[in-house]
Design a protein around this motif. Structure first.
Motif, PDB file in Angstrom:
ATOM      1  N   TYR A  91       3.687 124.693  43.368  1.00 51.72           N
ATOM      2  CA  TYR A  91       3.266 123.977  43.667  1.00 51.72           C
ATOM      3  C   TYR A  91       2.436 123.179  42.619  1.00 51.72           C
ATOM      4  O   TYR A  91       2.401 121.991  42.707  1.00 51.72           O
ATOM      5  N   ASP A  93       2.589 124.056  39.368  1.00 49.13           N
ATOM      6  CA  ASP A  93       4.338 122.858  38.244  1.00 49.13           C
ATOM      7  C   ASP A  93       4.768 121.854  38.771  1.00 49.13           C
ATOM      8  O   ASP A  93       4.493 121.011  38.086  1.00 49.13           O
ATOM      9  N   ASP A  94       4.913 121.592  40.556  1.00 48.93           N
ATOM     10  CA  ASP A  94       4.997 120.538  40.936  1.00 48.93           C
ATOM     11  C   ASP A  94       4.810 118.898  40.870  1.00 48.93           C
ATOM     12  O   ASP A  94       5.114 118.451  40.380  1.00 48.93           O
ATOM     13  N   TYR A  95       3.346 119.492  41.003  1.00 42.90           N
ATOM     14  CA  TYR A  95       2.512 118.518  41.143  1.00 42.90           C
ATOM     15  C   TYR A  95       2.596 118.318  39.510  1.00 42.90           C
ATOM     16  O   TYR A  95       2.288 116.652  39.661  1.00 42.90           O
ATOM     17  N   SER A  97       4.213 117.291  37.764  1.00 42.29           N
ATOM     18  CA  SER A  97       5.718 116.863  36.933  1.00 42.29           C
ATOM     19  C   SER A  97       5.451 115.823  37.570  1.00 42.29           C
ATOM     20  O   SER A  97       7.359 115.089  37.156  1.00 42.29           O
ATOM     21  N   LYS A  98       4.817 115.294  38.696  1.00 43.12           N
ATOM     22  CA  LYS A  98       5.008 114.194  40.049  1.00 43.12           C
ATOM     23  C   LYS A  98       3.961 113.491  39.473  1.00 43.12           C
ATOM     24  O   LYS A  98       4.264 112.701  39.697  1.00 43.12           O
ATOM     25  N   ASN A  99       2.558 113.849  38.962  1.00 43.44           N
ATOM     26  CA  ASN A  99       2.047 113.274  38.360  1.00 43.44           C
ATOM     27  C   ASN A  99       0.743 113.644  36.898  1.00 43.44           C
ATOM     28  O   ASN A  99      -0.135 113.278  36.493  1.00 43.44           O
ATOM     29  N   SER A 100       2.367 113.187  36.270  1.00 38.81           N
ATOM     30  CA  SER A 100       1.744 113.530  35.019  1.00 38.81           C
ATOM     31  C   SER A 100       1.780 112.246  34.249  1.00 38.81           C
ATOM     32  O   SER A 100       3.026 110.923  34.633  1.00 38.81           O
TER      33      SER A 100
END
Length: 100
Positions: A91, A93-95, A97-100
């Motif tokens: 969760y 890492d996913d955050y 990857s989507k918010n960088s």
């Protein structure tokens, strides 16, 4: 390195308490140790709220004041109760990857 804080203790107005009703979740050192290789980790929101960049919050959780308006990464609370650090990391890492 990203500075994250697991919000596991919140103010109840009079004192501070764990967000979990179950007494079995008190020591979070293993949680912190698991994530240290990838993140600068805090498990003490009260002490470190001015030193971190992101808050990792179990959902649902009792309301708390996000005094610094930091971004919140919500994680299903059951994963903390199961100590499923691999899924918690997914969760987070996913955050990123989507918010960088």
């Amino acid at each position: 390195m990203k500075k994250i804080c697991f919000v596991l203790t919140v103010s109840t107005g009079i004192n501070y308490g764990s967000i979990f009703a179950a007494p079995l979740i008190k020591n979070h050192d293993d949680l912190k140790d698991y994530f240290l290789k990838d993140y600068d980790v805090s498990i003490n929101y009260i002490k470190d709220k001015d030193k971190v960049d992101y808050l990792v919050v179990p959902k649902p959780s009792p309301p708390f004041e996000n005094e610094n308006n930091l971004p919140i990464i919500e994680i299903p609370a059951v994963l903390f109760m199961k100590r499923d650090y691999e899924k918690i990391k997914f969760y987070i890492d996913d955050y990123f990857s989507k918010n960088s």
